[in-house]
Design a protein around this motif. Structure first.
Motif, PDB file in Angstrom:
ATOM      1  N   UNK A   4       0.834  -1.202   0.000  1.00  0.00           N
ATOM      2  CA  UNK A   4       0.000   0.000   0.000  1.00  0.00           C
ATOM      3  C   UNK A   4       0.869   1.253   0.000  1.00  0.00           C
ATOM      4  N   UNK A   5       2.176   1.055  -0.070  1.00  0.00           N
ATOM      5  CA  UNK A   5       3.110   2.184  -0.082  1.00  0.00           C
ATOM      6  C   UNK A   5       3.629   2.445  -1.487  1.00  0.00           C
ATOM      7  N   UNK A   6       4.924   2.714  -1.573  1.00  0.00           N
ATOM      8  CA  UNK A   6       5.555   3.012  -2.861  1.00  0.00           C
ATOM      9  C   UNK A   6       6.696   2.043  -3.097  1.00  0.00           C
ATOM     10  N   UNK A   7       6.577   1.254  -4.161  1.00  0.00           N
ATOM     11  CA  UNK A   7       7.658   0.386  -4.614  1.00  0.00           C
ATOM     12  C   UNK A   7       8.061   0.913  -5.987  1.00  0.00           C
ATOM     13  N   UNK A   8       9.203   1.557  -6.046  1.00  0.00           N
ATOM     14  CA  UNK A   8       9.592   2.243  -7.283  1.00  0.00           C
ATOM     15  C   UNK A   8       9.976   1.260  -8.377  1.00  0.00           C
ATOM     16  N   UNK A   9      10.857   0.316  -8.046  1.00  0.00           N
ATOM     17  CA  UNK A   9      11.311  -0.652  -9.051  1.00  0.00           C
ATOM     18  C   UNK A   9      11.357  -2.034  -8.430  1.00  0.00           C
ATOM     19  N   UNK A  10      10.725  -2.992  -9.103  1.00  0.00           N
ATOM     20  CA  UNK A  10      10.728  -4.385  -8.672  1.00  0.00           C
ATOM     21  C   UNK A  10      11.356  -5.208  -9.791  1.00  0.00           C
ATOM     22  N   UNK A  43      -1.148  -2.009  -4.558  1.00  0.00           N
ATOM     23  CA  UNK A  43      -0.495  -0.985  -5.388  1.00  0.00           C
ATOM     24  C   UNK A  43       0.668  -1.574  -6.189  1.00  0.00           C
ATOM     25  N   UNK A  44       0.574  -1.485  -7.512  1.00  0.00           N
ATOM     26  CA  UNK A  44       1.606  -2.043  -8.383  1.00  0.00           C
ATOM     27  C   UNK A  44       2.891  -1.231  -8.289  1.00  0.00           C
ATOM     28  N   UNK A  45       4.037  -1.870  -8.527  1.00  0.00           N
ATOM     29  CA  UNK A  45       5.285  -1.107  -8.553  1.00  0.00           C
ATOM     30  C   UNK A  45       5.269  -0.122  -9.721  1.00  0.00           C
ATOM     31  N   UNK A  46       5.998   0.964  -9.557  1.00  0.00           N
ATOM     32  CA  UNK A  46       6.081   1.953 -10.646  1.00  0.00           C
ATOM     33  C   UNK A  46       6.720   1.317 -11.875  1.00  0.00           C
ATOM     34  N   UNK A  47       7.795   0.565 -11.639  1.00  0.00           N
ATOM     35  CA  UNK A  47       8.484  -0.141 -12.721  1.00  0.00           C
ATOM     36  C   UNK A  47       8.629  -1.609 -12.333  1.00  0.00           C
ATOM     37  N   UNK A  48       8.263  -2.488 -13.247  1.00  0.00           N
ATOM     38  CA  UNK A  48       8.432  -3.917 -13.006  1.00  0.00           C
ATOM     39  C   UNK A  48       9.297  -4.503 -14.108  1.00  0.00           C
ATOM     40  N   UNK A  49      10.451  -5.093 -13.732  1.00  0.00           N
ATOM     41  CA  UNK A  49      11.381  -5.670 -14.693  1.00  0.00           C
ATOM     42  C   UNK A  49      11.506  -7.168 -14.458  1.00  0.00           C
ATOM     43  N   UNK A  50      11.157  -7.940 -15.466  1.00  0.00           N
ATOM     44  CA  UNK A  50      11.309  -9.381 -15.378  1.00  0.00           C
ATOM     45  C   UNK A  50      12.782  -9.744 -15.529  1.00  0.00           C
ATOM     46  N   UNK A  51      13.224 -10.730 -14.783  1.00  0.00           N
ATOM     47  CA  UNK A  51      14.572 -11.300 -14.928  1.00  0.00           C
ATOM     48  C   UNK A  51      14.418 -12.673 -15.562  1.00  0.00           C
ATOM     49  N   UNK A  67      -3.669  -1.417 -16.384  1.00  0.00           N
ATOM     50  CA  UNK A  67      -2.620  -1.443 -15.357  1.00  0.00           C
ATOM     51  C   UNK A  67      -1.216  -1.401 -15.951  1.00  0.00           C
ATOM     52  N   UNK A  68      -1.117  -1.330 -17.296  1.00  0.00           N
ATOM     53  CA  UNK A  68       0.183  -1.320 -17.965  1.00  0.00           C
ATOM     54  C   UNK A  68       0.347  -0.017 -18.735  1.00  0.00           C
ATOM     55  N   UNK A  69       1.442   0.683 -18.484  1.00  0.00           N
ATOM     56  CA  UNK A  69       1.680   1.926 -19.225  1.00  0.00           C
ATOM     57  C   UNK A  69       1.973   1.658 -20.690  1.00  0.00           C
TER      58      UNK A  69
END
Length: 546
Positions: free
Chosen positions: A133-139, A150-158, A204-206
């Motif tokens: 419920x906070x801020x996760x900038x990059x996951x 709340x979705x992360x601002x940026x989500x990067x798959x590895x 939900x996707x930019x």
């Protein structure tokens, strides 16, 4: 091993340094690991076994007047937090960098992420639910993770392999995330990675497309979903994105064609005629031309050498070389300045004093190497290729010169011009997943021109001059941009809106240093065959007759 410790760190704005666990640590009870009131840790590191049981058993927070922080939180061992919000990152707490390469086991109620995590990188295993419920900038995620709110601002798959890659399974997701591929990934281009995201909709996707570079190759990718919930990662440039990129490409090609046409047209109409002769009947000039084209905005600067020679009182010949020194080309275009434009002309005058009829015949030629890079738009790849653009023009001009009085000359003229610009076909380099092949491109125009030139003596050695004309294209044939290599592409025009009737104007001044030496300045305006596009050129030169 400490079986039931309660660790309370409540010092206001304390800087605690490093906490490292390499063994076995058990904490049991509500808020059994308790760091609050603005406590600032440089790092917390667990490479052993750390277990915290109970509600909010690993509790991190601050106060409104004192934000608590952890610089780097690293787990390469086993971190078990079990209980209601057993891992609690409070609203006034910030973790700058959280790296999990081990096992992070959350209880049935999951983690309560209410504060800020700048970067969370998971290359291990996370069991349980991350409730944010906070801020996760990059996951950055290389595992299978359950995620809520709340979705992360940026989500990067590895991506580690075709069977080992990050998956994010979302429940009740809010907000929007920007999907990307982490630079540490080892991807297999062409392979479909299934269900990399679930539980999210397109809203939900930019963006649902992009590009990824690996081993010197850039490939487009697309997120595709049949139910607007589960998303697969597929490789290859998207046709829609590539079409948009080709429209940008077409505009850049139009700009380079415009530059070529302007230079060839400009050479003969008003300026590149060395006509101050000495006793030997010869003339030499050196000058500089700067040209600006708008829509898109481009600039070029050239150095010019010109030579003329009288064969008789009625005939003279001329030759010139226009060498580009600097070229600010359109986006994605790199022009090699090595190939100069060259031209020849022959002029016949009815009378030795040049009054009366005058016939001028001339041509220009230029071949230049051009590097082209397509713009990245979504999954459209930055394809690179090299080609050659060749420009030729031929001009026949008839004019009649007469003196209105002892100071003013009038010179009506009419001309016909044929201009051809050709771009060789080429195939892009294998530095992208889907290199395109472009067919040969041609633009051929026949133009009639009519206007009037004038020259007026201001003083004994200074003359003001000008010209105003109208151009009309009587024929114009062109190829559309045709690219192949990706199914579904269509032709693109680089000149959708033609301007067949155009104005051309020049104003200038000549100042004679002596009978056979003159300095000239000319400002030239020309509308182009591409509607809403025009050019302005400034030409400065020095002539000497000998």
């Amino acid at each position: 091993m400490v079986p039931n410790p309660f660790i309370y760190i409540t010092m206001v704005m304390a800087i605690m340094g490093h906490l490292i666990n390499t063994g076995t640590w058990n904490s049991n009870g509500s808020q059994s690991f308790y760091s609050v009131l603005g406590t600032n840790w440089t790092s917390l590191t667990n490479s052993g076994t750390l277990t915290a049981n109970g509600p909010q058993s690993l509790y991190l927070d601050g106060t409104a007047s004192g934000i608590g922080t952890i610089g780097t939180l690293t787990n390469s061992g086993t971190l078990t937090t079990n209980g209601v919000e057993s891992f609690y990152n409070g609203i006034d707490h910030t973790i700058t960098n959280f790296i999990n390469s081990g096992t992070w086991a959350l209880g049935a109620s999951g983690a309560g992420l209410h504060g800020t995590i700048t970067t969370l990188t998971n290359i291990g295993a996370i069991s349980g639910n991350l409730k944010n419920s906070g801020t996760l900038t990059t996951f950055n995620n290389g595992g299978v993770v359950a995620y809520q709110s709340a979705l992360p601002v940026n989500y990067n798959i590895i991506i580690n392999s075709t069977s080992d890659f990050g998956k994010l399974n979302v429940t009740s997701g809010t907000g929007a995330t920007t999907f990307g591929i982490h630079s540490s990934s080892t991807a297999t281009f062409g392979h479909t990675y299934s269900s990399v995201l679930t539980g999210v909709s397109a809203s939900n996707l930019t963006a649902t497309s992009g590009t990824y570079s690996q081993g010197g190759i850039t490939s487009g990718f697309t997120l595709s979903s049949s139910d607007d919930s589960a998303w697969d990662l597929r490789w290859g440039a998207n046709v829609t994105d590539t079409k948009l990129a080709l429209r940008k490409y077409a505009k850049s090609i139009g700009a380079i064609f415009s530059q070529s046409i302007i230079a060839s047209n400009y050479a003969h109409m008003n300026t590149y005629d060395c006509n101050v002769y000495g006793e030997d009947g010869s003339c030499f000039s050196v000058g500089s031309r700067t040209t600006r084209v708008d829509d898109p905005d481009t600039n070029s600067t050239s150095g010019i050498l010109n030579f003329g020679h009288k064969l008789s009182s009625s005939w003279r010949l001329g030759a010139f070389m226009d060498q580009t020194i600097n070229n600010s080309a359109a986006s994605g275009i790199k022009v090699d300045n090595k190939g100069p434009m060259v031209g020849l002309m022959a002029v016949w005058n009815q009378n030795p004093d040049t009054n009366g009829l005058q016939l001028r015949l001339g041509n220009t030629y230029q071949s230049k190497d051009v590097g082209i890079t397509r713009e990245i738009i979504g999954s459209a790849e930055p394809g690179k290729g090299n080609t050659t653009i060749e420009t030729q023009s031929y001009l026949a001009e008839l004019q009649y010169r007469f003196m209105v009085n002892d100071k003013t000359m009038i010179q009506p003229y009419a001309a016909i011009r044929r201009t051809t610009v050709e771009q060789d076909g080429y195939t892009e380099e294998a530095t992208v997943g889907t290199p395109l092949t472009f067919a040969k491109l041609e633009d051929r125009t026949s133009t009639v021109i009519a206007g009037i030139k004038t020259r007026h003596r201001l003083k004994n050695m200074t003359y003001l001059k000008g010209a105003l004309g109208i151009e009309h294209d009587v024929s114009h044939t062109k190829h559309n941009i045709r690219a192949s290599g990706l199914a579904g592409l269509t032709d693109e025009s680089f000149n959708n809106a033609e301007n067949k009737n155009r104005v051309v104007a020049t104003v200038g001044v000549d100042h004679y240093l002596s009978k056979n030496k003159v300095i000239s300045a000319n400002l030239h305006y020309q509308q182009l065959g591409f509607k809403s596009t025009d050019s302005t050129s400034l030409f400065l030169n020095y002539n000497i007759g000998f």
